[in-house]
Write a protein that holds these residues in place. Structure first.
Motif, mmCIF file in Angstrom:
data_model
loop_
_atom_site.group_PDB
_atom_site.id
_atom_site.type_symbol
_atom_site.label_atom_id
_atom_site.label_comp_id
_atom_site.label_asym_id
_atom_site.label_seq_id
_atom_site.Cartn_x
_atom_site.Cartn_y
_atom_site.Cartn_z
ATOM 1 N N GLY A 2 -2.177 -10.236 7.000
ATOM 2 C CA GLY A 2 -1.449 -8.995 6.783
ATOM 3 C C GLY A 2 -0.139 -9.203 6.050
ATOM 4 N N HIS A 3 0.492 -10.366 6.252
ATOM 5 C CA HIS A 3 1.758 -10.643 5.586
ATOM 6 C C HIS A 3 1.590 -10.831 4.078
ATOM 7 N N GLY A 4 0.370 -11.022 3.612
ATOM 8 C CA GLY A 4 0.130 -11.184 2.185
ATOM 9 C C GLY A 4 -0.466 -9.966 1.543
ATOM 10 N N GLY A 5 -0.500 -8.835 2.271
ATOM 11 C CA GLY A 5 -1.222 -7.671 1.790
ATOM 12 C C GLY A 5 -0.427 -6.659 1.011
ATOM 13 N N GLY A 6 0.889 -6.867 0.867
ATOM 14 C CA GLY A 6 1.677 -5.924 0.086
ATOM 15 C C GLY A 6 2.176 -4.727 0.855
ATOM 16 N N GLY A 7 1.944 -4.673 2.175
ATOM 17 C CA GLY A 7 2.387 -3.543 2.977
ATOM 18 C C GLY A 7 3.669 -3.841 3.735
ATOM 19 N N ALA A 8 3.807 -3.208 4.923
ATOM 20 C CA ALA A 8 5.035 -3.340 5.701
ATOM 21 C C ALA A 8 5.289 -4.779 6.132
ATOM 22 N N LEU A 9 4.240 -5.514 6.491
ATOM 23 C CA LEU A 9 4.421 -6.897 6.917
ATOM 24 C C LEU A 9 4.926 -7.771 5.775
ATOM 25 N N SER A 10 4.405 -7.544 4.571
ATOM 26 C CA SER A 10 4.889 -8.291 3.409
ATOM 27 C C SER A 10 6.365 -8.016 3.157
ATOM 28 N N ALA A 11 6.748 -6.744 3.242
ATOM 29 C CA ALA A 11 8.138 -6.369 3.007
ATOM 30 C C ALA A 11 9.062 -7.020 4.031
ATOM 31 N N GLU A 12 8.633 -7.052 5.296
ATOM 32 C CA GLU A 12 9.447 -7.682 6.330
ATOM 33 C C GLU A 12 9.614 -9.177 6.062
ATOM 34 N N ARG A 211 6.299 1.343 -12.333
ATOM 35 C CA ARG A 211 5.720 0.359 -11.416
ATOM 36 C C ARG A 211 4.215 0.336 -11.610
ATOM 37 N N ASP A 212 3.603 -0.835 -11.434
ATOM 38 C CA ASP A 212 2.147 -0.908 -11.437
ATOM 39 C C ASP A 212 1.686 -1.017 -9.983
ATOM 40 N N PRO A 213 0.881 -0.069 -9.522
ATOM 41 C CA PRO A 213 0.489 -0.008 -8.113
ATOM 42 C C PRO A 213 -0.657 -0.970 -7.790
ATOM 43 N N THR A 214 -0.315 -2.217 -7.532
ATOM 44 C CA THR A 214 -1.331 -3.246 -7.262
ATOM 45 C C THR A 214 -1.623 -3.294 -5.762
ATOM 46 N N ARG A 215 -1.257 -4.380 -5.082
ATOM 47 C CA ARG A 215 -1.518 -4.469 -3.644
ATOM 48 C C ARG A 215 -0.875 -3.297 -2.902
ATOM 49 N N GLY A 216 -1.633 -2.687 -2.021
ATOM 50 C CA GLY A 216 -1.114 -1.530 -1.296
ATOM 51 C C GLY A 216 -1.282 -0.224 -2.020
ATOM 52 N N GLY A 217 -1.687 -0.279 -3.312
ATOM 53 C CA GLY A 217 -2.015 0.919 -4.060
ATOM 54 C C GLY A 217 -0.843 1.843 -4.333
ATOM 55 N N MET A 218 -1.177 3.062 -4.719
ATOM 56 C CA MET A 218 -0.181 4.075 -5.052
ATOM 57 C C MET A 218 0.737 4.360 -3.873
ATOM 58 N N ALA A 219 0.183 4.397 -2.671
ATOM 59 C CA ALA A 219 0.971 4.764 -1.502
ATOM 60 C C ALA A 219 2.133 3.810 -1.293
#
Length: 329
Positions: A2-12, A211-219
């Motif tokens: 999850g830490h490599g997925g581009g979401g909240a865990l990556s940001a943290e 921005r290019d919406p890669t990992r995690g997509g547009m959201a």
């Protein structure tokens, strides 16, 4: 994972571990590329690593991604990409013919993007300690005078434009990885976007955000911009360009297309008075011919992304915890 997925865990991980450890002023803005001042020139510098599985998929390969991903990160600051470095990490036992195919694809993509692979490195790890081929590329480009594109510049009233259909890359990877059939082959959209960005800048020098919406997509991308700038983002869900094949695949897999990765699309935040001119310029370019306005920046719900649904309601589009589809780039 999850830490490599581009979401909240990556940001943290980045914000609370790496950024404090490195302490760099240039890193603090946390953009896709850093803006550097060197010898009177303003440069964009970026690095990215590619661990996609499988190595080859409909519409591309890890070689294409290794070029296009880094070139696009540079282009999102308005830079003209010029040079790449390339590091290969090979697993013991991978066939030389496979490495050759990847290298050929990488070289062809670099030529298509108008960049030179100027330096590189190769390492080999023991069998079982890799996954065939991993690639890292770093890139450098020149930012033209008068261009200031960064997430902090989004303003209420800005129009949000996406350059084309979303979700194809993530679905293409999943279909091959899991052997799924959706009735029609979905191809990755991987491509270099620097030419499209140049066309947009010709129409309007004052683009606020790209921005290019890669990992995690547009959201995830829209949430990052909303957080960085303090604005709210209002999407019109019915305007989102989701191809039928992607929509059907996402429904089958239980995914939301807004969270599925893209590798050849960009999101632009443009001053309202220039929106129609930028949209027309995008549609004149092969990589932006399906560009569409999907929303706007608002003063309401600051730092949040909200979608207006086709039924007249609204829903919050939040940041995912991790990545719905791991190992997509």
């Amino acid at each position: 994972m999850g830490h490599g997925g581009g979401g909240a865990l990556s940001a943290e991980l980045v914000e609370h571990l790496f950024a404090p450890a490195f302490g760099s002023e240039e890193l603090a803005e946390l953009g896709d590329s850093a803006t550097l001042h060197l010898g009177g020139a303003r440069l964009a510098f970026s690095t990215d690593s590619f661990v996609v599985r499988p190595l080859f998929f409909p519409g591309g390969s890890i070689g294409d991604l290794a070029v296009n991903g880094t070139v696009n990160d540079l282009a999102m600051s308005g830079a003209r990409p010029a040079y790449l470095s390339c590091g290969f990490i090979l697993e013991e036992g991978v066939e030389i013919s496979v490495v050759g195919r990847v290298a050929q694809a990488l070289g062809a993509a670099a030529k298509e993007a108008g960049v030179a692979v100027a330096t590189g490195d190769t390492k080999v790890v023991e069998a079982g300690h890799g996954d065939g081929v991993f690639i890292n590329t770093s890139g450098i480009g020149v930012i033209p005078d008068g261009v200031d594109i960064r997430p902090q510049r989004a303003r209420p009233g800005d129009v949000v434009i996406v350059s084309g259909a979303i979700g194809a890359h993530g679905v293409a990877i999943m279909s091959v990885r899991e052997g799924l059939e959706f009735g029609v082959e979905v191809e990755s959209d991987t491509t270099a976007l620097a030419g499209l960005v140049g066309t947009m800048l010709d129409a309007c020098r004052d683009l606020h955000v790209l921005r290019d919406p890669t990992r995690g997509g547009m959201a995830t991308t829209l949430n990052e911009i909303a957080t960085a700038s303090g604005v709210g983002v209002l999407l019109q869900e019915r305007n989102l360009p989701v191809p039928d094949a992607v929509a059907n695949a996402c429904a089958f897999l239980g995914l939301d297309p807004l969270y599925v990765a893209n590798e050849g699309k960009l999101v632009a935040f443009v001053p309202r008075e220039h929106a129609e001119a930028v949209l027309a310029a995008m549609r004149s370019h092969p990589h932006g011919k399906e560009a569409v306005i999907v929303g706007e920046c608002v003063e309401d719900h600051p730092r949040m992304v909200v979608a207006a649904t086709g039924l007249g309601g609204t829903r919050v589009v939040d940041v995912p915890l991790g990545e719905q589809l791991p190992r997509i780039c």
